[in-house]
Design a protein around this motif. Structure first.
Motif, PDB file in Angstrom:
ATOM      1  N   HIS A 220     -13.035   3.974  -2.982  1.00  7.83           N
ATOM      2  CA  HIS A 220     -12.128   4.486  -1.901  1.00  7.83           C
ATOM      3  C   HIS A 220     -13.062   5.438  -1.643  1.00  7.83           C
TER       4      HIS A 220
ATOM      5  N   PHE B 262       0.997  -0.850  -0.243  1.00 11.75           N
ATOM      6  CA  PHE B 262       0.025   0.367  -0.170  1.00 11.75           C
ATOM      7  C   PHE B 262       0.721   1.465   0.116  1.00 11.75           C
ATOM      8  N   ASN B 263       2.002   1.043   0.453  1.00 11.27           N
ATOM      9  CA  ASN B 263       2.724   2.576   0.362  1.00 11.27           C
ATOM     10  C   ASN B 263       3.398   2.374  -1.003  1.00 11.27           C
TER      11      ASN B 263
ATOM     12  N   MET C 202       0.295   6.294   2.506  1.00  5.88           N
ATOM     13  CA  MET C 202      -0.580   5.923   3.007  1.00  5.88           C
ATOM     14  C   MET C 202      -1.379   7.338   2.916  1.00  5.88           C
TER      15      MET C 202
ATOM     16  N   GLY D 221      -5.877   4.495   4.590  1.00  6.88           N
ATOM     17  CA  GLY D 221      -5.616   4.589   3.536  1.00  6.88           C
ATOM     18  C   GLY D 221      -4.793   6.354   3.318  1.00  6.88           C
ATOM     19  N   PRO D 222      -5.498   6.436   1.992  1.00  6.34           N
ATOM     20  CA  PRO D 222      -5.876   8.390   1.939  1.00  6.34           C
ATOM     21  C   PRO D 222      -6.617   8.755   2.870  1.00  6.34           C
TER      22      PRO D 222
ATOM     23  N   ASP E  87      -2.429   4.306   9.529  1.00  5.62           N
ATOM     24  CA  ASP E  87      -2.042   3.263   8.639  1.00  5.62           C
ATOM     25  C   ASP E  87      -0.655   3.048   9.726  1.00  5.62           C
TER      26      ASP E  87
ATOM     27  N   ALA F 181       0.071   3.875  -2.884  1.00  8.91           N
ATOM     28  CA  ALA F 181      -1.551   5.222  -2.535  1.00  8.91           C
ATOM     29  C   ALA F 181      -1.344   6.276  -3.018  1.00  8.91           C
TER      30      ALA F 181
ATOM     31  N   GLN G 172      -0.727  10.428   1.710  1.00  4.58           N
ATOM     32  CA  GLN G 172      -1.584  10.671   0.726  1.00  4.58           C
ATOM     33  C   GLN G 172      -3.062  11.754   1.432  1.00  4.58           C
ATOM     34  N   ALA G 173      -3.163  11.095   3.151  1.00  2.97           N
ATOM     35  CA  ALA G 173      -4.633  11.275   3.848  1.00  2.97           C
ATOM     36  C   ALA G 173      -4.136  12.691   4.526  1.00  2.97           C
TER      37      ALA G 173
ATOM     38  N   TYR H 288      -4.971   4.849  -4.721  1.00  2.00           N
ATOM     39  CA  TYR H 288      -6.314   4.740  -3.787  1.00  2.00           C
ATOM     40  C   TYR H 288      -6.607   5.817  -3.415  1.00  2.00           C
ATOM     41  N   ALA H 289      -5.792   7.305  -3.640  1.00  2.24           N
ATOM     42  CA  ALA H 289      -5.861   8.347  -3.041  1.00  2.24           C
ATOM     43  C   ALA H 289      -7.236   8.614  -4.136  1.00  2.24           C
TER      44      ALA H 289
END
Length: 257
Positions: free
Chosen positions: A21, A8-9, A72, A48-49, A67, A12, A75-76, A15-16
Motif C-alpha cells: 500500500h 479496516f478500523n 485509518m 486508508g493510511p 475514509d 489499520a 494512521q494517516a 495497513y500503515a
C-alpha cells in the motif's frame, strides 16, 4: 460504521506498514497521471493510511484524505505529520454517499479499495456527481481474470481471507461502468501487486481456521489459476503470488446514460 469500516478500523496499524500500500507500481502510475494537471481541491476516497493522498498532495492546493474507518484516519494523520505534509485535511466520507456538493471537486483518487465497496455503480455515480466538468478521476484497484472459472476461484479465496471483499471487476467491466456513468477514459495501465500468502492473511487478521483453508486452496489451485496469478511455493513453507491491478485516468465529460 459498516462491516468493511470495522474490519479496516481493527487492522489499520497493519495497513500503515504494508509495502503493497505504501509503494508499488500502481502508486507510481497514479502519481504520474496526477502530475498532468494542477488541482484546487482533491479528494482521496478510502484513503486508508493516506499513501495515495500524500502522493498527489503536491499537485493540489488542498487534498482531503477520507475514509469511513477512524483508525485509518488516525494512521494517516500520524504519517502526514511525520512527512510534514501541510495541505491535507482528514474527513470521514462514505464512498457511496460523498458529502460534497455537485461539481465541487477537481480531482478524485481511489486506490486499492473499490473491491470492498458494496455498490461500485453508486460509488462511480457519486464520483461523477462531485467532480466539476472536466474533473479527473484516478482509479487503481485489484482486478481479476476474464476467464470466469479463474475469476470465481479468485473471488472465493478473497472472501475466505476477508469477508468484506465484494467484487473485483474485470478491466472490461471497469471500462463499461466508467463509460456508462459519463466518464471518458484517457489512460489505462495494467500492473500487479506481488505478495506472499503469509503477509496477505496477516494484514487482514484472517482467523487461523480460514488461513488453513487458504493454504489448501493455494496448494491445490488448478493450473489455469496458478498461471493466472503466478502462484508458486516458496522455500519457507509459503506461497508467492500476485493479483492483477487495473489503473485508469478518466475525465468527466457528460451526463450519465
Amino acid at each position: 460504521m459498516n462491516q468493511a469500516g470495522e474490519q479496516f478500523n481493527r487492522q489499520a496499524a497493519r495497513y500503515a506498514v504494508s509495502e503493497a500500500h505504501a509503494s508499488g507500481e500502481s502508486l507510481r502510475i497514479l502519481t504520474a497521471w496526477a502530475s498532468l494537471e494542477r488541482y484546487a481541491l482533491g479528494l482521496d476516497i478510502a484513503t486508508g493510511p493516506g499513501f495515495t493522498a500524500f502522493a498527489v498532495a503536491g499537485f493540489c492546493d488542498t487534498i482531503v484524505a477520507s475514509d469511513v474507518a477512524p483508525g485509518m484516519l488516525a494512521q494517516a494523520r500520524k504519517i502526514a505529520e511525520e512527512r510534514g505534509i501541510k495541505n491535507v485535511r482528514f474527513e470521514t466520507v462514505d464512498a457511496s454517499d460523498i458529502s460534497y456538493p455537485d461539481a465541487s471537486i477537481d480531482l478524485v483518487t481511489c486506490r486499492t479499495a473499490p473491491h470492498h465497496f458494496q455498490n461500485i455503480g453508486l460509488f462511480l455515480s457519486e464520483v461523477h456527481r462531485v467532480l466539476r466538468p472536466g474533473g479527473v478521476f484516478l482509479l487503481c484497484d485489484t482486478t481479476t481474470s476474464e476467464d470466469q472459472e479463474v475469476a470465481a476461484w479468485h473471488h472465493r479465496v478473497e472472501v475466505e481471507r476477508d469477508p468484506t471483499h465484494v467484487t473485483a471487476p474485470t478491466p472490461a467491466a471497469w471500462r463499461r461502468r466508467l463509460n456508462d456513468v459519463g466518464f471518458e477514459i484517457t489512460h489505462t495501465a495494467h500492473t500487479r501487486v506481488d505478495m506472499t500468502l503469509r503477509e496477505w492473511v496477516e494484514r487482514s487478521g484472517t482467523p487461523a481456521e480460514a488461513v488453513d483453508g487458504l493454504y489448501r486452496d493455494f496448494a491445490t489451485a488448478p493450473r489455469e489459476v496458478r498461471n493466472a496469478f503466478g502462484i508458486s511455493c516458496s522455500g519457507d513453507d509459503d506461497f508467492e503470488f500476485h493479483w492483477p491491478v487495473f489503473c485508469c485516468r478518466a475525465v468527466k465529460t457528460r451526463r450519465p446514460r
